[in-house]
Design a protein around this motif. Structure first.
Motif, PDB file in Angstrom:
ATOM      1  N   GLY A 244       0.973  -1.273  -0.159  1.00 32.40           N
ATOM      2  CA  GLY A 244      -0.187   0.038   0.172  1.00 32.40           C
ATOM      3  C   GLY A 244       0.740   1.346  -0.158  1.00 32.40           C
ATOM      4  N   TRP A 245       2.289   1.251   0.071  1.00 33.76           N
ATOM      5  CA  TRP A 245       2.943   2.327  -0.077  1.00 33.76           C
ATOM      6  C   TRP A 245       2.636   3.409  -1.441  1.00 33.76           C
ATOM      7  CZ3 TRP A 245       5.628   4.362   3.793  1.00 33.76           C
ATOM      8  CH2 TRP A 245       5.832   3.653   4.969  1.00 33.76           C
ATOM      9  N   GLU A 246       2.695   4.339  -1.508  1.00 33.47           N
ATOM     10  CA  GLU A 246       2.298   5.284  -2.602  1.00 33.47           C
ATOM     11  C   GLU A 246       3.309   6.321  -2.609  1.00 33.47           C
ATOM     12  OE1 GLU A 246      -1.852   6.819  -2.300  1.00 33.47           O
ATOM     13  OE2 GLU A 246      -0.918   8.404  -0.759  1.00 33.47           O
ATOM     14  N   PHE A 247       3.743   6.757  -3.895  1.00 38.58           N
ATOM     15  CA  PHE A 247       4.765   7.842  -4.045  1.00 38.58           C
ATOM     16  C   PHE A 247       3.826   9.073  -3.699  1.00 38.58           C
ATOM     17  CE2 PHE A 247       6.177  11.477  -6.812  1.00 38.58           C
ATOM     18  CZ  PHE A 247       7.520  11.290  -6.479  1.00 38.58           C
ATOM     19  N   PHE A 248       4.623   9.987  -2.850  1.00 37.16           N
ATOM     20  CA  PHE A 248       4.043  11.048  -2.428  1.00 37.16           C
ATOM     21  C   PHE A 248       4.623  12.412  -3.015  1.00 37.16           C
ATOM     22  CE2 PHE A 248       3.734  14.311   1.202  1.00 37.16           C
ATOM     23  CZ  PHE A 248       2.530  14.853   0.905  1.00 37.16           C
ATOM     24  N   THR A 249       5.810  12.478  -3.064  1.00 39.59           N
ATOM     25  CA  THR A 249       6.394  13.758  -3.571  1.00 39.59           C
ATOM     26  C   THR A 249       8.070  13.561  -3.579  1.00 39.59           C
ATOM     27  OG1 THR A 249       6.717  16.411  -3.352  1.00 39.59           O
ATOM     28  CG2 THR A 249       6.930  14.930  -1.385  1.00 39.59           C
ATOM     29  N   GLU A 250       8.555  14.394  -4.319  1.00 34.07           N
ATOM     30  CA  GLU A 250      10.071  14.193  -4.599  1.00 34.07           C
ATOM     31  C   GLU A 250      10.719  15.869  -4.516  1.00 34.07           C
ATOM     32  OE1 GLU A 250      13.546  12.571  -7.801  1.00 34.07           O
ATOM     33  OE2 GLU A 250      11.298  12.363  -8.118  1.00 34.07           O
ATOM     34  N   THR A 251      11.734  15.968  -3.885  1.00 32.99           N
ATOM     35  CA  THR A 251      12.159  17.416  -3.747  1.00 32.99           C
ATOM     36  C   THR A 251      13.575  17.040  -3.470  1.00 32.99           C
ATOM     37  OG1 THR A 251      12.041  19.200  -2.251  1.00 32.99           O
ATOM     38  CG2 THR A 251      11.622  17.170  -1.123  1.00 32.99           C
ATOM     39  N   MET A 252      14.559  17.873  -4.025  1.00 36.57           N
ATOM     40  CA  MET A 252      15.971  17.991  -3.831  1.00 36.57           C
ATOM     41  C   MET A 252      16.633  16.516  -4.116  1.00 36.57           C
ATOM     42  SD  MET A 252      16.199  20.324  -0.581  1.00 36.57           S
ATOM     43  CE  MET A 252      17.957  20.542  -0.509  1.00 36.57           C
ATOM     44  N   GLY A 253      16.094  15.929  -4.824  1.00 37.00           N
ATOM     45  CA  GLY A 253      16.576  14.397  -5.121  1.00 37.00           C
ATOM     46  C   GLY A 253      16.173  13.343  -4.334  1.00 37.00           C
ATOM     47  N   VAL A 254      15.353  13.929  -3.302  1.00 37.36           N
ATOM     48  CA  VAL A 254      14.676  12.952  -2.327  1.00 37.36           C
ATOM     49  C   VAL A 254      13.350  12.469  -2.793  1.00 37.36           C
ATOM     50  CG1 VAL A 254      14.207  12.505   0.222  1.00 37.36           C
ATOM     51  CG2 VAL A 254      16.341  13.765  -0.509  1.00 37.36           C
ATOM     52  N   LYS A 255      13.201  11.273  -2.671  1.00 39.31           N
ATOM     53  CA  LYS A 255      11.993  10.755  -2.829  1.00 39.31           C
ATOM     54  C   LYS A 255      10.998  10.442  -1.718  1.00 39.31           C
ATOM     55  CE  LYS A 255      12.472   8.737  -7.521  1.00 39.31           C
ATOM     56  NZ  LYS A 255      12.713   7.669  -8.457  1.00 39.31           N
ATOM     57  N   ILE A 256       9.827  10.495  -1.451  1.00 35.93           N
ATOM     58  CA  ILE A 256       9.109  10.240  -0.340  1.00 35.93           C
ATOM     59  C   ILE A 256       7.841   9.615  -0.789  1.00 35.93           C
ATOM     60  CG2 ILE A 256       7.716  11.619   1.648  1.00 35.93           C
ATOM     61  CD1 ILE A 256       9.257  14.271   1.292  1.00 35.93           C
TER      62      ILE A 256
ATOM     63  N   VAL B 170      10.887  18.425   4.965  1.00 36.72           N
ATOM     64  CA  VAL B 170      11.739  17.719   4.517  1.00 36.72           C
ATOM     65  C   VAL B 170      12.895  18.148   3.808  1.00 36.72           C
ATOM     66  CG1 VAL B 170      12.443  15.422   3.103  1.00 36.72           C
ATOM     67  CG2 VAL B 170      10.541  15.309   4.649  1.00 36.72           C
ATOM     68  N   PRO B 171      12.747  18.953   2.818  1.00 37.58           N
ATOM     69  CA  PRO B 171      13.599  19.578   2.229  1.00 37.58           C
ATOM     70  C   PRO B 171      14.619  20.701   3.078  1.00 37.58           C
ATOM     71  CG  PRO B 171      11.623  20.350   1.408  1.00 37.58           C
ATOM     72  CD  PRO B 171      11.318  19.313   2.274  1.00 37.58           C
ATOM     73  N   GLY B 172      13.917  21.421   3.949  1.00 40.53           N
ATOM     74  CA  GLY B 172      14.157  22.215   4.968  1.00 40.53           C
ATOM     75  C   GLY B 172      15.421  21.455   5.966  1.00 40.53           C
ATOM     76  N   PHE B 173      14.882  20.402   6.536  1.00 37.26           N
ATOM     77  CA  PHE B 173      15.966  19.677   7.206  1.00 37.26           C
ATOM     78  C   PHE B 173      17.095  19.231   6.235  1.00 37.26           C
ATOM     79  CE2 PHE B 173      17.048  15.373   8.811  1.00 37.26           C
ATOM     80  CZ  PHE B 173      17.526  15.590   9.939  1.00 37.26           C
ATOM     81  N   ILE B 174      16.690  18.759   5.107  1.00 41.34           N
ATOM     82  CA  ILE B 174      17.872  17.939   4.433  1.00 41.34           C
ATOM     83  C   ILE B 174      18.940  19.369   3.950  1.00 41.34           C
ATOM     84  CG2 ILE B 174      18.865  17.446   1.955  1.00 41.34           C
ATOM     85  CD1 ILE B 174      16.036  15.781   1.760  1.00 41.34           C
TER      86      ILE B 174
ATOM     87  N   ASN C 244       0.657  17.347   5.119  1.00 41.87           N
ATOM     88  CA  ASN C 244       1.150  17.592   3.959  1.00 41.87           C
ATOM     89  C   ASN C 244       2.367  18.618   4.231  1.00 41.87           C
ATOM     90  OD1 ASN C 244      -0.457  15.882   2.655  1.00 41.87           O
ATOM     91  ND2 ASN C 244      -2.056  17.599   2.426  1.00 41.87           N
ATOM     92  N   TRP C 245       2.006  19.685   5.048  1.00 36.45           N
ATOM     93  CA  TRP C 245       3.289  20.690   5.132  1.00 36.45           C
ATOM     94  C   TRP C 245       4.380  20.181   5.704  1.00 36.45           C
ATOM     95  CZ3 TRP C 245       5.353  22.225   9.767  1.00 36.45           C
ATOM     96  CH2 TRP C 245       6.301  23.271   9.551  1.00 36.45           C
ATOM     97  N   ALA C 246       4.405  19.252   6.770  1.00 38.69           N
ATOM     98  CA  ALA C 246       5.497  18.637   7.289  1.00 38.69           C
ATOM     99  C   ALA C 246       6.269  17.843   6.195  1.00 38.69           C
ATOM    100  CB  ALA C 246       4.919  17.660   8.528  1.00 38.69           C
ATOM    101  N   ALA C 247       5.807  17.011   5.538  1.00 39.75           N
ATOM    102  CA  ALA C 247       6.179  16.085   4.437  1.00 39.75           C
ATOM    103  C   ALA C 247       6.952  17.109   3.538  1.00 39.75           C
ATOM    104  CB  ALA C 247       5.435  15.013   3.924  1.00 39.75           C
TER     105      ALA C 247
END
Length: 215
Positions: free
Chosen positions: A25-37, A192-196, A185-188
């Motif tokens: 059941g895992w689904e692709f959510f978003t990709e940012t800065m070369g990181v897939k979530i 994530v990009p902010g933390f990276i 949604n905001w947290a993910a």
């Protein structure tokens, strides 16, 4: 010897670094800065569990693991930290972490345990960190702060074959109560990009920090 986690839990985390398990059941959510979530809906809580795959280009894996484990240093580079320390709570060594949230949201805090293992696999060093909430620790809840009693995280890090760090992270956080979907949604997507960005900057500055703080 592991005190809080099994060898199988460490093995599961390091295996996903090269072979992501996205069945069930895992689904692709978003990709940012070369990181897939990717995310997985949890019917019991109505929340999502996340898996994150990517590369941190500005630090080697050993340094990345050291930065990730250094609580004193994190208080300097992570602007969301309100309080962070490790101590004995009623006979159990655990970490207390209070995270700042913008008004009108309440800050959240965690009491959790974690362990790190450096594992040699096929002539490659893999750094694995596991963490989970420890609600049995005798720490009273602060007024106005939301205690998170259902939290888990696993992180595996290894060389990307160049100068960076290949990273896998599995994360779930249930603070209880009604959580608006926009916050999830905001947290993910934003968190994530902010933390990276902050993590890579922290890695770049870590050697200088260690030199200045030598005892």
């Amino acid at each position: 010897m592991s005190l809080h986690f099994t060898d199988g839990e460490f093995l599961d985390a390091l295996k996903e670094l090269d072979e992501p398990n996205l069945e069930g059941g895992w689904e692709f959510f978003t990709e940012t800065m070369g990181v897939k979530i990717y995310r997985l809906f949890d019917k019991e809580t109505g929340l999502y569990e996340y898996k994150i795959f990517g590369v941190l280009t500005a630090c080697n894996p050993e340094q990345c693991a050291d930065v990730y484990m250094d609580l004193a240093y994190r208080k300097q580079w992570d602007g969301y930290v309100k309080e962070l320390h490790e101590k004995d709570y009623g006979g159990q060594i655990a970490i207390y972490w209070e995270v700042k949230y913008p008004f009108p949201l309440s800050n959240r805090d965690y009491v959790y345990v974690r362990e790190r293992k450096d594992v040699d696999v096929d002539d490659r060093k893999i750094y694995v960190v596991l963490a989970k909430s420890s609600p049995q620790s005798l720490l009273p809840q602060k007024s106005g702060v939301q205690r998170v009693n259902d939290y888990k995280q696993s992180v595996a890090m290894a060389s990307d074959g160049a100068c960076g760090t290949k990273v896998f992270m599995n994360y779930f956080d249930n603070p209880g109560g009604n959580i608006p979907s926009w916050l999830v949604n905001w947290a993910a997507k934003s968190g994530v990009p902010g933390f990276i960005t902050d993590m890579q900057k922290a890695c770049s500055n870590y050697s200088n920090y260690c030199q200045k703080n030598k005892k």
